[in-house]
Design a protein around this motif. Structure first.
Motif, PDB file in Angstrom:
ATOM      1  N   GLY A 151     -12.881  10.978  13.822  1.00  0.00           N
ATOM      2  CA  GLY A 151     -12.251  11.242  11.913  1.00  0.00           C
ATOM      3  C   GLY A 151     -12.886  10.559  11.235  1.00  0.00           C
ATOM      4  N   GLY A 152     -14.169   9.375  11.680  1.00  0.00           N
ATOM      5  CA  GLY A 152     -15.351   9.704  11.009  1.00  0.00           C
ATOM      6  C   GLY A 152     -14.909   8.294  10.035  1.00  0.00           C
ATOM      7  N   THR A 153     -15.402   8.274   8.640  1.00  0.00           N
ATOM      8  CA  THR A 153     -15.164   6.919   8.167  1.00  0.00           C
ATOM      9  C   THR A 153     -14.118   7.490   7.029  1.00  0.00           C
ATOM     10  N   GLU A 154     -14.051   8.695   7.004  1.00  0.00           N
ATOM     11  CA  GLU A 154     -13.083   9.351   5.889  1.00  0.00           C
ATOM     12  C   GLU A 154     -11.109   8.904   6.283  1.00  0.00           C
ATOM     13  N   LEU A 155     -11.059   8.661   8.061  1.00  0.00           N
ATOM     14  CA  LEU A 155     -10.317   7.791   8.477  1.00  0.00           C
ATOM     15  C   LEU A 155      -9.285   6.709   8.007  1.00  0.00           C
ATOM     16  N   PHE A 156     -10.858   5.951   8.160  1.00  0.00           N
ATOM     17  CA  PHE A 156     -10.759   4.958   7.593  1.00  0.00           C
ATOM     18  C   PHE A 156     -10.353   4.274   5.721  1.00  0.00           C
ATOM     19  N   ARG A 157     -11.124   5.618   5.555  1.00  0.00           N
ATOM     20  CA  ARG A 157     -11.108   5.179   3.682  1.00  0.00           C
ATOM     21  C   ARG A 157      -9.978   5.805   3.331  1.00  0.00           C
ATOM     22  N   THR A 158      -9.573   6.238   4.323  1.00  0.00           N
ATOM     23  CA  THR A 158      -7.736   6.925   3.856  1.00  0.00           C
ATOM     24  C   THR A 158      -6.835   6.176   3.838  1.00  0.00           C
ATOM     25  N   ALA A 159      -6.937   5.960   5.121  1.00  0.00           N
ATOM     26  CA  ALA A 159      -5.698   4.062   5.414  1.00  0.00           C
ATOM     27  C   ALA A 159      -5.795   2.886   4.770  1.00  0.00           C
ATOM     28  N   MET A 160      -7.251   2.384   4.280  1.00  0.00           N
ATOM     29  CA  MET A 160      -7.274   1.283   3.569  1.00  0.00           C
ATOM     30  C   MET A 160      -6.634   2.082   2.565  1.00  0.00           C
ATOM     31  N   GLU A 161      -7.132   2.532   1.639  1.00  0.00           N
ATOM     32  CA  GLU A 161      -7.310   3.206   0.281  1.00  0.00           C
ATOM     33  C   GLU A 161      -5.643   2.533  -0.190  1.00  0.00           C
ATOM     34  N   VAL A 162      -4.430   2.704   0.928  1.00  0.00           N
ATOM     35  CA  VAL A 162      -3.249   2.717   0.174  1.00  0.00           C
ATOM     36  C   VAL A 162      -2.782   1.307   0.964  1.00  0.00           C
ATOM     37  N   ASN A 163      -2.909   1.396   2.026  1.00  0.00           N
ATOM     38  CA  ASN A 163      -2.851   0.318   2.814  1.00  0.00           C
ATOM     39  C   ASN A 163      -3.424  -1.194   2.722  1.00  0.00           C
ATOM     40  N   PHE A 164      -4.457  -1.079   2.391  1.00  0.00           N
ATOM     41  CA  PHE A 164      -5.280  -2.745   2.047  1.00  0.00           C
ATOM     42  C   PHE A 164      -5.318  -2.714   0.379  1.00  0.00           C
ATOM     43  N   PHE A 165      -6.094  -1.674  -0.137  1.00  0.00           N
ATOM     44  CA  PHE A 165      -7.008  -1.320  -1.358  1.00  0.00           C
ATOM     45  C   PHE A 165      -5.404  -1.789  -2.479  1.00  0.00           C
ATOM     46  N   GLY A 166      -4.126  -0.769  -1.802  1.00  0.00           N
ATOM     47  CA  GLY A 166      -3.295  -0.704  -2.541  1.00  0.00           C
ATOM     48  C   GLY A 166      -2.790  -2.100  -2.864  1.00  0.00           C
ATOM     49  N   VAL A 167      -2.725  -3.080  -1.723  1.00  0.00           N
ATOM     50  CA  VAL A 167      -1.860  -4.128  -1.583  1.00  0.00           C
ATOM     51  C   VAL A 167      -2.240  -5.208  -2.179  1.00  0.00           C
ATOM     52  N   VAL A 168      -3.763  -5.711  -2.261  1.00  0.00           N
ATOM     53  CA  VAL A 168      -4.547  -6.174  -3.449  1.00  0.00           C
ATOM     54  C   VAL A 168      -4.378  -5.499  -4.706  1.00  0.00           C
ATOM     55  N   GLU A 169      -4.522  -4.717  -5.247  1.00  0.00           N
ATOM     56  CA  GLU A 169      -4.581  -4.137  -6.259  1.00  0.00           C
ATOM     57  C   GLU A 169      -3.336  -4.523  -7.151  1.00  0.00           C
ATOM     58  N   VAL A 170      -2.405  -4.487  -6.333  1.00  0.00           N
ATOM     59  CA  VAL A 170      -0.857  -5.164  -7.140  1.00  0.00           C
ATOM     60  C   VAL A 170      -0.284  -6.406  -6.972  1.00  0.00           C
ATOM     61  N   THR A 171      -1.059  -6.934  -5.836  1.00  0.00           N
ATOM     62  CA  THR A 171      -0.743  -8.451  -5.972  1.00  0.00           C
ATOM     63  C   THR A 171      -1.745  -9.061  -7.220  1.00  0.00           C
ATOM     64  N   GLY A 172      -2.765  -8.276  -6.927  1.00  0.00           N
ATOM     65  CA  GLY A 172      -3.858  -9.613  -8.053  1.00  0.00           C
ATOM     66  C   GLY A 172      -3.443  -9.547  -9.504  1.00  0.00           C
ATOM     67  N   ALA A 173      -2.959  -7.685 -10.126  1.00  0.00           N
ATOM     68  CA  ALA A 173      -2.028  -7.724 -11.050  1.00  0.00           C
ATOM     69  C   ALA A 173      -0.544  -8.323 -11.063  1.00  0.00           C
ATOM     70  N   ALA A 174      -0.307  -8.687 -10.021  1.00  0.00           N
ATOM     71  CA  ALA A 174       1.546  -9.014 -10.234  1.00  0.00           C
ATOM     72  C   ALA A 174       1.159 -11.023 -10.415  1.00  0.00           C
ATOM     73  N   MET A 175       0.086 -11.562  -9.908  1.00  0.00           N
ATOM     74  CA  MET A 175      -0.216 -12.469  -9.890  1.00  0.00           C
ATOM     75  C   MET A 175      -0.049 -14.146 -11.385  1.00  0.00           C
ATOM     76  N   PRO A 176      -0.239 -13.432 -12.141  1.00  0.00           N
ATOM     77  CA  PRO A 176      -0.435 -14.291 -13.240  1.00  0.00           C
ATOM     78  C   PRO A 176       1.457 -14.399 -13.518  1.00  0.00           C
ATOM     79  N   HIS A 177       2.410 -13.116 -13.414  1.00  0.00           N
ATOM     80  CA  HIS A 177       3.600 -13.315 -14.078  1.00  0.00           C
ATOM     81  C   HIS A 177       3.990 -14.022 -12.923  1.00  0.00           C
TER      82      HIS A 177
END
Length: 285
Positions: A105-131
């Motif tokens: 799978g190479g790095t693309e396999l990992f980028r696919t998994a990271m995008e939703v399962n990690f970076f998505g969590v970081v993005e939404v959490t960071g945006a929600a924290m002030p509220h």
């Protein structure tokens, strides 16, 4: 409701199927007003039907949110605040399964998994924290027992879930200092559309696996057995609602006795030998 009688607002990601759908309905049944988000709102039919059947359709609103799109995240939160004036909890549930090994799978396999399962969590959490700071709210994130125990042929998925758990474990004391509680919820095998949605052609994967073919066949056989006795999405969602309603939510929660037993192997395994012995058996060693 909060002390002044105001309805509590929770935003849940990935609610078109599985644990997310069940959590949206269960939270509404527990008295929350649920902002149920999904990338494609055309797929909201199952959630709408479930909410109507449970008598909570008036407490479940569907909004579009793509956790991998920063503008989509910002727009959704802006809409929620405009409509309700507050956000009391965030449930990061959106996720994507990825099966394979790094040699193929190479790095693309990992980028696919990271995008939703990690970076998505970081993005939404960071945006929600002030509220969430404004309401003394909480962040609840559905990770996996795969966020604690690395599993064969789930290298990319487990790496992303490990990353999410590391992020949230690090965030938890910082968030608590401003009144926001952070919890990770770790399901084991869950009978949901999440597995079916991967649309894996196992014979083709085994054929393409080359020297890894026997190990992959052994892993698939073991995994089929685990999912034959899987927990339901409704049972897993109950753990999420328990955390939402808890006065003092813990940092880490497993959704079943099976998940607790599985995770305990790692958490008490100081040198890693017990986990290696367990997972080596899955691939016929």
């Amino acid at each position: 409701m909060v002390a002044d009688g105001t309805t509590r607002i929770v935003l849940i990601t990935g609610t078109s199927t599985g644990i997310g759908l069940a959590a949206a309905v269960a939270a509404a049944q527990a008295g929350w007003h649920v902002v149920a988000t999904m990338r494609d709102t055309a797929k909201s039919g199952a959630l709408t039907a479930a909410a109507e059947a449970a008598g909570v359709a008036d407490r479940v609103e569907v909004r579009r949110l793509d956790v991998t799109d920063k503008e989509s995240v910002a727009a959704c939160l802006e809409e929620v605040l405009a409509a309700h004036g507050r956000l009391d909890a965030l449930v990061n549930n959106a996720g994507a399964g990825v099966v394979g090994t790094v040699e193929h799978g190479g790095t693309e396999l990992f980028r696919t998994a990271m995008e939703v399962n990690f970076f998505g969590v970081v993005e939404v959490t960071g945006a929600a924290m002030p509220h969430l700071r404004a309401t003394g709210g909480r962040v609840v994130t559905v990770t996996s027992v795969g966020g604690v125990v690395g599993q064969p042929f789930n290298e990319a998925y487990c790496a992303a879930k490990f990353a999410a758990e590391g992020f949230l474990e690090s965030l938890a004391p910082v968030a608590a200092s401003v009144g926001v509680r952070v919890t990770v919820v770790e399901p084991g095998a869950v009978a949901s559309e999440f597995v079916a949605s991967q649309e894996l052609d196992i014979p083709a994967m085994v054929a393409a696996a080359g020297p890894y073919g026997p190990a992959l066949e052994s892993y698939v056989a073991r995994t089929r057995g685990a999912f034959a006795a899987a927990q339901t999405s409704t049972d897993a969602a109950a753990s999420i609602v328990d955390v939402l309603d808890a006065a003092e939510p813990p940092f880490r929660v497993q959704t079943s006795d099976t998940a607790r037993a599985f995770v305990s192997t790692k958490l008490s395994d100081l040198d890693g030998a017990a986990v290696q012995k367990m997972t080596s058996g899955w691939v016929g060693r």
